[in-house]
Design a protein around this motif. Structure first.
Motif, PDB file in Angstrom:
ATOM      1  N   UNK A 103      71.569  76.084  19.264  1.00 60.98           N
ATOM      2  CA  UNK A 103      70.615  75.369  19.906  1.00 60.98           C
ATOM      3  C   UNK A 103      70.062  75.569  20.881  1.00 60.98           C
ATOM      4  N   UNK A 104      69.082  76.395  21.444  1.00 56.45           N
ATOM      5  CA  UNK A 104      68.653  76.659  22.472  1.00 56.45           C
ATOM      6  C   UNK A 104      67.039  75.544  21.466  1.00 56.45           C
ATOM      7  N   UNK A 105      66.769  75.905  22.775  1.00 56.38           N
ATOM      8  CA  UNK A 105      65.101  75.600  22.703  1.00 56.38           C
ATOM      9  C   UNK A 105      63.912  76.396  23.611  1.00 56.38           C
ATOM     10  N   UNK A 106      63.175  75.924  22.997  1.00 55.90           N
ATOM     11  CA  UNK A 106      61.258  75.982  23.516  1.00 55.90           C
ATOM     12  C   UNK A 106      60.472  75.192  23.504  1.00 55.90           C
ATOM     13  N   UNK A 107      60.298  75.024  24.598  1.00 54.58           N
ATOM     14  CA  UNK A 107      59.440  73.536  24.627  1.00 54.58           C
ATOM     15  C   UNK A 107      58.374  73.712  25.731  1.00 54.58           C
ATOM     16  N   UNK A 108      56.935  73.496  25.083  1.00 59.32           N
ATOM     17  CA  UNK A 108      55.783  73.357  25.407  1.00 59.32           C
ATOM     18  C   UNK A 108      54.992  72.203  26.711  1.00 59.32           C
ATOM     19  N   UNK A 109      54.925  72.661  27.599  1.00 57.38           N
ATOM     20  CA  UNK A 109      54.868  71.105  27.853  1.00 57.38           C
ATOM     21  C   UNK A 109      52.716  71.333  27.646  1.00 57.38           C
ATOM     22  N   UNK A 110      52.371  70.846  27.161  1.00 63.24           N
ATOM     23  CA  UNK A 110      50.958  70.527  26.833  1.00 63.24           C
ATOM     24  C   UNK A 110      50.392  69.295  28.076  1.00 63.24           C
ATOM     25  N   UNK A 111      48.780  68.324  26.951  1.00 60.14           N
ATOM     26  CA  UNK A 111      48.422  67.890  27.303  1.00 60.14           C
ATOM     27  C   UNK A 111      48.008  66.534  26.602  1.00 60.14           C
ATOM     28  N   UNK A 112      47.569  65.199  27.154  1.00 54.72           N
ATOM     29  CA  UNK A 112      46.864  64.586  26.196  1.00 54.72           C
ATOM     30  C   UNK A 112      45.634  65.010  25.876  1.00 54.72           C
ATOM     31  N   UNK A 113      45.661  66.697  26.386  1.00 54.48           N
ATOM     32  CA  UNK A 113      44.493  66.969  25.734  1.00 54.48           C
ATOM     33  C   UNK A 113      44.287  68.749  25.118  1.00 54.48           C
ATOM     34  N   UNK A 114      45.561  68.329  24.192  1.00 59.19           N
ATOM     35  CA  UNK A 114      45.673  69.233  22.941  1.00 59.19           C
ATOM     36  C   UNK A 114      45.687  68.446  21.929  1.00 59.19           C
ATOM     37  N   UNK A 115      45.003  67.791  21.862  1.00 59.86           N
ATOM     38  CA  UNK A 115      44.647  66.253  20.970  1.00 59.86           C
ATOM     39  C   UNK A 115      43.843  66.248  20.733  1.00 59.86           C
ATOM     40  N   UNK A 116      42.714  66.544  22.318  1.00 53.17           N
ATOM     41  CA  UNK A 116      41.347  65.156  22.294  1.00 53.17           C
ATOM     42  C   UNK A 116      41.430  65.793  23.434  1.00 53.17           C
ATOM     43  N   UNK A 117      39.970  65.649  23.985  1.00 56.87           N
ATOM     44  CA  UNK A 117      39.094  65.771  25.435  1.00 56.87           C
ATOM     45  C   UNK A 117      38.009  65.610  25.316  1.00 56.87           C
TER      46      UNK A 117
END
Length: 234
Positions: free
Chosen positions: A119-133
């Motif tokens: 029930x726990x969670x691991x969340x990563x704060x990415x960015x629009x720059x996770x999929x583009x540059x």
């Protein structure tokens, strides 16, 4: 049941909005950063994620706070953004950015995953720059692309554990990081706001709400969530 939010960089911007929202929902907050979160109810562990062995110093404190398996939402939020390009990026700068943006989440996962119950969670704060540059964000783009990859690997490796994961990718959010990128120039910030389909910047509280939704809904497991107000491609 004790519910814990463990977050890096929780003292400002998206991190602060996230600590406030989860606290309202009854979570105990444990913040890892160089600066504390103001409310006395927050447990602040002073760490410098830039140091390669920060985890060794923090391990005893974390395990004292979480002595056995508990419900944990782990949010990897701390990040470093610099202005560099593929033409001038040095190895030393890349190592520093990767340490904070990518290696520190790996280190924290190793400390906490054994203490997380189903029930726990691991969340990563990415960015629009996770999929583009975009130009002049080379080290940041590299690190955020890798962070999305780390989330996907986390999802696969946690199969059967009951722990879920997601990467939330904010767009242009009104934070100190964005203001510093725009040199605190009001006209530049207004121009950035016009790069979204809604014609405004994102409020950090909106990203906090997205993180809370992902934490509460295991169906989001393995998802890369674009939270950018419909960023325009111009």
């Amino acid at each position: 049941m004790t519910k814990n939010l463990i977050i890096t960089g929780g003292s400002k911007g998206i991190g602060l909005a996230t600590t406030e929202l989860f606290r309202e929902h009854g979570y105990r907050i444990i913040n890892l950063s160089r600066s504390p979160v103001p409310p006395e109810s927050v447990v602040n562990l002073t760490v410098d994620l830039c140091e390669p062995d920060w985890d060794q110093a923090a391990a005893a404190e974390l395990h004292a706070l979480i002595p056995h398996k508990q419900h944990i939402v782990l949010v990897h939020n701390a990040a470093l953004l610099g202005a560099d390009s593929a033409l001038d990026l040095t190895a030393a700068t890349l190592r520093q950015v990767l340490q904070i943006n990518l290696v520190a989440p790996v280190q924290l996962n190793r400390l906490l995953l054994p203490l997380m119950e189903p029930g726990s969670a691991v969340l990563y704060v990415g960015s629009t720059l996770s999929v583009k540059a975009v130009p002049n964000t080379c080290s940041y783009s590299v690190s955020k692309h890798a962070l999305a990859g780390l989330m996907r690997a986390t999802c696969q490796d946690l199969a059967g554990s009951g722990i879920h994961t997601a990467c939330i990718c904010p767009g242009l959010t009104e934070t100190d990081m964005l203001r510093e990128l725009a040199a605190h120039n009001a006209a530049d910030l207004a121009e950035l706001a016009q790069k979204t389909a809604m014609g405004r910047l994102i409020d950090p509280a909106e990203i906090a709400a997205t993180l809370y939704f992902c934490a509460a809904h295991p169906v989001m497991n393995g998802a890369v969530v674009q939270a950018n107000l419909g960023q325009l491609q111009r």
